[in-house]
Motif scaffolding. Sequence first.
Motif, PDB file in Angstrom:
ATOM      1  N   UNK A 119       0.648  -1.258  -0.071  1.00 31.08           N
ATOM      2  CA  UNK A 119      -0.130   0.139   0.245  1.00 31.08           C
ATOM      3  C   UNK A 119       0.714   1.683  -0.240  1.00 31.08           C
ATOM      4  N   UNK A 120       1.809   1.321   0.765  1.00 31.98           N
ATOM      5  CA  UNK A 120       3.072   2.409   0.234  1.00 31.98           C
ATOM      6  C   UNK A 120       3.310   2.514  -1.303  1.00 31.98           C
ATOM      7  N   UNK A 121       3.520   1.760  -1.858  1.00 29.18           N
ATOM      8  CA  UNK A 121       3.632   1.640  -3.296  1.00 29.18           C
ATOM      9  C   UNK A 121       2.786   2.437  -3.840  1.00 29.18           C
ATOM     10  N   UNK A 122       1.406   2.192  -3.053  1.00 30.55           N
ATOM     11  CA  UNK A 122       0.422   2.605  -4.453  1.00 30.55           C
ATOM     12  C   UNK A 122       0.439   3.814  -3.901  1.00 30.55           C
ATOM     13  N   UNK A 123       0.429   4.521  -2.642  1.00 34.49           N
ATOM     14  CA  UNK A 123       0.726   5.706  -2.648  1.00 34.49           C
ATOM     15  C   UNK A 123       1.848   6.331  -3.194  1.00 34.49           C
ATOM     16  N   UNK A 124       2.540   5.885  -3.193  1.00 34.17           N
ATOM     17  CA  UNK A 124       3.462   6.730  -4.477  1.00 34.17           C
ATOM     18  C   UNK A 124       2.941   6.252  -5.705  1.00 34.17           C
ATOM     19  N   UNK A 125       2.713   5.275  -6.370  1.00 33.76           N
ATOM     20  CA  UNK A 125       2.079   5.682  -7.504  1.00 33.76           C
ATOM     21  C   UNK A 125       1.448   6.968  -7.442  1.00 33.76           C
ATOM     22  N   UNK A 126      -0.183   6.878  -6.847  1.00 37.22           N
ATOM     23  CA  UNK A 126      -1.232   7.667  -6.614  1.00 37.22           C
ATOM     24  C   UNK A 126      -0.316   9.504  -6.746  1.00 37.22           C
ATOM     25  N   UNK A 127       0.909   9.888  -5.763  1.00 40.35           N
ATOM     26  CA  UNK A 127       1.463  10.929  -5.975  1.00 40.35           C
ATOM     27  C   UNK A 127       2.333  11.168  -6.406  1.00 40.35           C
ATOM     28  N   UNK A 128       2.407  10.367  -7.063  1.00 40.98           N
ATOM     29  CA  UNK A 128       3.493  10.180  -9.084  1.00 40.98           C
ATOM     30  C   UNK A 128       2.446  11.283 -10.035  1.00 40.98           C
ATOM     31  N   UNK A 129       1.291   9.873  -9.963  1.00 39.07           N
ATOM     32  CA  UNK A 129       0.343  11.076 -10.865  1.00 39.07           C
ATOM     33  C   UNK A 129      -0.372  12.028 -10.712  1.00 39.07           C
ATOM     34  N   UNK A 130      -0.455  12.215  -9.486  1.00 39.60           N
ATOM     35  CA  UNK A 130      -1.188  13.428  -9.230  1.00 39.60           C
ATOM     36  C   UNK A 130      -0.131  14.523  -9.547  1.00 39.60           C
ATOM     37  N   UNK A 131       1.425  14.627  -9.160  1.00 35.17           N
ATOM     38  CA  UNK A 131       2.358  15.303  -9.358  1.00 35.17           C
ATOM     39  C   UNK A 131       3.035  15.463 -10.829  1.00 35.17           C
ATOM     40  N   UNK A 132       2.793  14.235 -11.610  1.00 34.87           N
ATOM     41  CA  UNK A 132       3.322  14.074 -13.093  1.00 34.87           C
ATOM     42  C   UNK A 132       1.847  15.201 -13.624  1.00 34.87           C
ATOM     43  N   UNK A 133       1.089  15.276 -13.349  1.00 35.02           N
ATOM     44  CA  UNK A 133      -0.178  15.644 -14.506  1.00 35.02           C
ATOM     45  C   UNK A 133      -0.639  16.951 -14.049  1.00 35.02           C
ATOM     46  N   UNK A 134      -0.214  17.646 -13.172  1.00 33.76           N
ATOM     47  CA  UNK A 134      -0.460  18.945 -12.080  1.00 33.76           C
ATOM     48  C   UNK A 134       0.532  19.449 -12.797  1.00 33.76           C
ATOM     49  N   UNK A 135       2.190  19.458 -13.325  1.00 36.52           N
ATOM     50  CA  UNK A 135       2.661  19.637 -13.690  1.00 36.52           C
ATOM     51  C   UNK A 135       2.710  19.943 -14.807  1.00 36.52           C
ATOM     52  N   UNK A 136       1.927  18.849 -15.812  1.00 39.63           N
ATOM     53  CA  UNK A 136       1.565  19.171 -17.364  1.00 39.63           C
ATOM     54  C   UNK A 136       0.519  20.102 -17.994  1.00 39.63           C
ATOM     55  N   UNK A 137      -0.650  19.530 -16.665  1.00 38.15           N
ATOM     56  CA  UNK A 137      -1.561  20.447 -17.757  1.00 38.15           C
ATOM     57  C   UNK A 137      -1.870  21.866 -16.863  1.00 38.15           C
TER      58      UNK A 137
END
Length: 303
Positions: A119-137
Amino acid sequence: MTDQLFEHRYTAGIIVGVVFGMLARLTMLRTDYRQYPTYPHGRIIHISLGVIAAALGAVAVPSLFDKNYTAITFLTVAAQQFRDVRNMERNTLTKLDEMELVPRGGTYIEGIAMVFEGRNYLVIFTAFTGSLFTILWGPYWGSVFGTAAILISQWFKSGKSVSHAAEVEIADVILEGPDLYVGDIYIMNVGLSADRDIIREHALGLILKPKNRNFRVSLANLGQRQAMLHDLATILGVYRDSGEPTLVPLGKLDMNDGRLALFVLPQERDAEKARQVLLRVPLLESAVRMPSESGAQAKKGGA
């Protein structure tokens, strides 16, 4: 306003990533009937680890955009840290299990420890996704994809239960002299008449019929059986004290057809409730086997 957001897009990405990573961890953190993690200190530990995991996932994106690939190596340190968390959970639960009247068993404990690491890896995945698309769009799309990542995490966090593997029916507990049966499946020999009287008054019997040959092997797993007995004892109670081996809940197989009989002595003698509890017991990952997918079976089928 748009120029300001673009100028501070990395900061916005990290903030959005951490927020959605923490939301993901909070939605996956639940103190249920198993009472683990304990409230409140166990929850504080796992929420703190969730903050660390969310920060790691969110900060990784700006590092990639700046081509600072060396900074990504800290993710390997995080992976080691979360493996240590898994070891910590395993050791803690193993110690606690020694004091249980009906223990979880090593297989169940390993499954719980694996879940906390995953579940900690799922947290990393969620944070990575939110950060990525915030920076892009921008923050709006970062929030949209962050929410989608949380939903994906929710799907991954929940595995199968016994209801996927078997049909459960209530069965009579029968005493023929000292021999104890659940339905037509022999359980054990009960020597003392006092124990037989307790069994007649309090015992419940359940029989699980596997839905296919793969689940037949899963139900034969001793760890899976112990997990069922533990959950039944946790929710319905257990009518025994230490030093009473005859009154220990047991599971026995019918070797002819793979059915599993469970003998339990609950404090709350509600057969239908026991059946519903059993249907919701997790199907342990380490108990899952796929003999039908083996090469030998395929070769036999093609012959």
